[in-house]
Design a protein around this motif. Structure first.
Motif, PDB file in Angstrom:
ATOM      1  N   ILE A 145       0.828  -1.207   0.000  1.00  0.00           N
ATOM      2  CA  ILE A 145       0.000   0.000   0.000  1.00  0.00           C
ATOM      3  C   ILE A 145       0.865   1.262   0.000  1.00  0.00           C
ATOM      4  O   ILE A 145       0.620   2.196  -0.772  1.00  0.00           O
ATOM      5  N   VAL A 146       1.890   1.282   0.855  1.00  0.00           N
ATOM      6  CA  VAL A 146       2.773   2.451   0.903  1.00  0.00           C
ATOM      7  C   VAL A 146       3.455   2.664  -0.450  1.00  0.00           C
ATOM      8  O   VAL A 146       3.563   3.795  -0.942  1.00  0.00           O
ATOM      9  N   GLY A 147       3.900   1.573  -1.059  1.00  0.00           N
ATOM     10  CA  GLY A 147       4.547   1.669  -2.366  1.00  0.00           C
ATOM     11  C   GLY A 147       3.622   2.248  -3.420  1.00  0.00           C
ATOM     12  O   GLY A 147       4.014   3.119  -4.208  1.00  0.00           O
ATOM     13  N   ASN A 148       2.368   1.794  -3.426  1.00  0.00           N
ATOM     14  CA  ASN A 148       1.428   2.289  -4.434  1.00  0.00           C
ATOM     15  C   ASN A 148       0.925   3.690  -4.121  1.00  0.00           C
ATOM     16  O   ASN A 148       0.609   4.461  -5.034  1.00  0.00           O
ATOM     17  N   VAL A 149       0.839   4.040  -2.838  1.00  0.00           N
ATOM     18  CA  VAL A 149       0.466   5.411  -2.482  1.00  0.00           C
ATOM     19  C   VAL A 149       1.556   6.381  -2.942  1.00  0.00           C
ATOM     20  O   VAL A 149       1.254   7.457  -3.485  1.00  0.00           O
ATOM     21  N   LEU A 150       2.824   6.006  -2.735  1.00  0.00           N
ATOM     22  CA  LEU A 150       3.920   6.867  -3.203  1.00  0.00           C
ATOM     23  C   LEU A 150       3.905   6.981  -4.720  1.00  0.00           C
ATOM     24  O   LEU A 150       4.102   8.065  -5.272  1.00  0.00           O
ATOM     25  N   THR A 151       3.638   5.865  -5.399  1.00  0.00           N
ATOM     26  CA  THR A 151       3.551   5.891  -6.862  1.00  0.00           C
ATOM     27  C   THR A 151       2.419   6.790  -7.324  1.00  0.00           C
ATOM     28  O   THR A 151       2.583   7.595  -8.254  1.00  0.00           O
ATOM     29  N   LEU A 152       1.268   6.663  -6.687  1.00  0.00           N
ATOM     30  CA  LEU A 152       0.112   7.483  -7.044  1.00  0.00           C
ATOM     31  C   LEU A 152       0.422   8.964  -6.838  1.00  0.00           C
ATOM     32  O   LEU A 152       0.074   9.810  -7.676  1.00  0.00           O
ATOM     33  N   SER A 153       1.098   9.287  -5.744  1.00  0.00           N
ATOM     34  CA  SER A 153       1.452  10.674  -5.454  1.00  0.00           C
ATOM     35  C   SER A 153       2.471  11.205  -6.452  1.00  0.00           C
ATOM     36  O   SER A 153       2.350  12.330  -6.944  1.00  0.00           O
ATOM     37  N   PHE A 154       3.454  10.376  -6.785  1.00  0.00           N
ATOM     38  CA  PHE A 154       4.545  10.817  -7.654  1.00  0.00           C
ATOM     39  C   PHE A 154       4.079  11.011  -9.105  1.00  0.00           C
ATOM     40  O   PHE A 154       4.538  11.914  -9.795  1.00  0.00           O
ATOM     41  N   TYR A 155       3.147  10.144  -9.552  1.00  0.00           N
ATOM     42  CA  TYR A 155       2.705  10.196 -10.948  1.00  0.00           C
ATOM     43  C   TYR A 155       1.264  10.704 -11.083  1.00  0.00           C
ATOM     44  O   TYR A 155       0.596  10.426 -12.079  1.00  0.00           O
ATOM     45  N   LYS A 156       0.778  11.463 -10.095  1.00  0.00           N
ATOM     46  CA  LYS A 156      -0.617  11.892 -10.082  1.00  0.00           C
ATOM     47  C   LYS A 156      -1.002  12.735 -11.295  1.00  0.00           C
ATOM     48  O   LYS A 156      -2.184  12.801 -11.667  1.00  0.00           O
ATOM     49  N   ASN A 157      -0.024  13.381 -11.916  1.00  0.00           N
ATOM     50  CA  ASN A 157      -0.316  14.210 -13.085  1.00  0.00           C
ATOM     51  C   ASN A 157      -0.164  13.461 -14.404  1.00  0.00           C
ATOM     52  O   ASN A 157      -0.233  14.067 -15.477  1.00  0.00           O
ATOM     53  N   ASN A 158       0.029  12.156 -14.307  1.00  0.00           N
ATOM     54  CA  ASN A 158       0.162  11.320 -15.506  1.00  0.00           C
ATOM     55  C   ASN A 158      -0.919  10.239 -15.465  1.00  0.00           C
ATOM     56  O   ASN A 158      -0.678   9.125 -15.008  1.00  0.00           O
ATOM     57  N   PRO A 159      -2.133  10.560 -15.908  1.00  0.00           N
ATOM     58  CA  PRO A 159      -3.250   9.620 -15.797  1.00  0.00           C
ATOM     59  C   PRO A 159      -3.060   8.326 -16.578  1.00  0.00           C
ATOM     60  O   PRO A 159      -3.789   7.353 -16.355  1.00  0.00           O
ATOM     61  N   HIS A 160      -2.104   8.298 -17.496  1.00  0.00           N
ATOM     62  CA  HIS A 160      -1.880   7.094 -18.305  1.00  0.00           C
ATOM     63  C   HIS A 160      -0.840   6.149 -17.695  1.00  0.00           C
ATOM     64  O   HIS A 160      -0.583   5.085 -18.251  1.00  0.00           O
ATOM     65  N   TYR A 161      -0.257   6.548 -16.577  1.00  0.00           N
ATOM     66  CA  TYR A 161       0.772   5.706 -15.953  1.00  0.00           C
ATOM     67  C   TYR A 161       0.160   4.384 -15.488  1.00  0.00           C
ATOM     68  O   TYR A 161      -0.867   4.356 -14.822  1.00  0.00           O
ATOM     69  N   ARG A 162       0.847   3.285 -15.836  1.00  0.00           N
ATOM     70  CA  ARG A 162       0.392   1.951 -15.465  1.00  0.00           C
ATOM     71  C   ARG A 162       1.538   1.189 -14.813  1.00  0.00           C
ATOM     72  O   ARG A 162       2.706   1.447 -15.105  1.00  0.00           O
ATOM     73  N   ALA A 163       1.204   0.235 -13.965  1.00  0.00           N
ATOM     74  CA  ALA A 163       2.226  -0.592 -13.324  1.00  0.00           C
ATOM     75  C   ALA A 163       1.585  -1.889 -12.828  1.00  0.00           C
ATOM     76  O   ALA A 163       0.376  -1.959 -12.614  1.00  0.00           O
ATOM     77  N   ILE A 164       2.415  -2.903 -12.663  1.00  0.00           N
ATOM     78  CA  ILE A 164       1.946  -4.170 -12.102  1.00  0.00           C
ATOM     79  C   ILE A 164       3.110  -4.806 -11.334  1.00  0.00           C
ATOM     80  O   ILE A 164       4.266  -4.410 -11.492  1.00  0.00           O
ATOM     81  N   GLY A 165       2.783  -5.761 -10.487  1.00  0.00           N
ATOM     82  CA  GLY A 165       3.820  -6.512  -9.795  1.00  0.00           C
ATOM     83  C   GLY A 165       3.818  -6.338  -8.291  1.00  0.00           C
ATOM     84  O   GLY A 165       3.326  -5.340  -7.761  1.00  0.00           O
ATOM     85  N   ALA A 166       4.398  -7.326  -7.613  1.00  0.00           N
ATOM     86  CA  ALA A 166       4.466  -7.346  -6.151  1.00  0.00           C
ATOM     87  C   ALA A 166       5.755  -6.741  -5.618  1.00  0.00           C
ATOM     88  O   ALA A 166       6.080  -6.911  -4.439  1.00  0.00           O
ATOM     89  N   SER A 167       6.488  -6.028  -6.457  1.00  0.00           N
ATOM     90  CA  SER A 167       7.819  -5.553  -6.079  1.00  0.00           C
ATOM     91  C   SER A 167       7.811  -4.682  -4.821  1.00  0.00           C
ATOM     92  O   SER A 167       8.710  -4.788  -3.990  1.00  0.00           O
ATOM     93  N   GLY A 168       6.825  -3.801  -4.678  1.00  0.00           N
ATOM     94  CA  GLY A 168       6.773  -2.943  -3.501  1.00  0.00           C
ATOM     95  C   GLY A 168       6.622  -3.751  -2.229  1.00  0.00           C
ATOM     96  O   GLY A 168       7.323  -3.528  -1.235  1.00  0.00           O
ATOM     97  N   ALA A 169       5.706  -4.719  -2.250  1.00  0.00           N
ATOM     98  CA  ALA A 169       5.493  -5.583  -1.094  1.00  0.00           C
ATOM     99  C   ALA A 169       6.735  -6.407  -0.781  1.00  0.00           C
ATOM    100  O   ALA A 169       7.135  -6.558   0.381  1.00  0.00           O
ATOM    101  N   VAL A 170       7.363  -6.928  -1.827  1.00  0.00           N
ATOM    102  CA  VAL A 170       8.568  -7.745  -1.649  1.00  0.00           C
ATOM    103  C   VAL A 170       9.718  -6.914  -1.096  1.00  0.00           C
ATOM    104  O   VAL A 170      10.467  -7.372  -0.226  1.00  0.00           O
TER     105      VAL A 170
END
Length: 213
Positions: free
Chosen positions: A89-114
């Protein structure tokens, strides 16, 4: 391998293989800034069960297989899941905050949790070494941790590849904070280690605050 780890790896593998063969399923559950901002918050969690290919899936699950037992042994299966899901959750919240102005940004994977589990294991077992396939000598785990976060900052700044650097960084922060919350005595017993691991985290927030990232 503990039952909870078997369940996490098995469910992630099953969902990932479904995504490999079903583009509409993949699209529905991937991390997508625009869709999340429009209300599809479930993607913050579901995206962790999808992977780009077998290599991506294997790397994440193998890393989890190597380090999750350390966290389970020190704590419990329940707190391992707290760290795993919390770091995700923390990883994806940081990603959402960092790329909030890029609505097309996509990502997948368990890397943040790992990464959160990996950072937790570094704090719990600071003397362990890591062995990389392309480096024939052992690397102290904390050196790897610091180096990887610094590399993640560089990757976030360059933004020239398809790696979720922000998720990695956020996941590491999640594992770091949740471990110290559970075991605050580590600050007293390993102050140098904690201080060193804090350096890239502080550096990230300074760069964000000064608009240099």
């Amino acid at each position: 391998m503990t039952p909870i780890l078997i369940v996490v790896i098995a469910v992630t593998a099953l969902v990932s293989f479904k995504g490999f063969n079903d583009p509409s399923f993949f699209s529905k559950y991937e991390f997508h800034i625009g869709r999340i901002q429009s209300g599809e918050k479930y993607r913050m969690i579901s995206s962790a069960f999808l992977h780009a290919d077998i290599g991506h899936l294997f790397f994440n699950m193998f890393t989890l297989y190597m380090f999750a037992p350390i966290v389970v042994a020190y704590y419990s299966s329940f707190y391992f899941m707290v760290i795993y899901v919390g770091s995700l959750i923390v990883g994806n919240v940081l990603t959402l905050s960092f790329y909030k102005n890029n609505p097309h940004y996509r990502a997948i994977g368990a890397s943040g949790a790992v990464m959160g589990v990996l950072y937790s294991s570094i704090l719990l077992n600071p003397g362990m070494n890591l062995y990389m396939f392309f480096i024939p000598i052992p690397i102290p785990a904390y050196v790897f941790g610091i180096g990887y976060l610094l590399y993640s900052i560089y990757g976030m700044k360059k933004n020239s590849d398809n790696i979720g650097h922000a998720a990695h960084f956020g996941g590491a922060i999640g594992g770091f904070v949740l471990t110290l919350t559970k075991s605050p005595e580590i600050v007293m017993t390993q102050p140098v280690l904690v201080g060193l691991l804090l350096i890239p985290i502080v550096a990230l927030f300074v760069l964000i605050k000064t608009n240099k990232l």
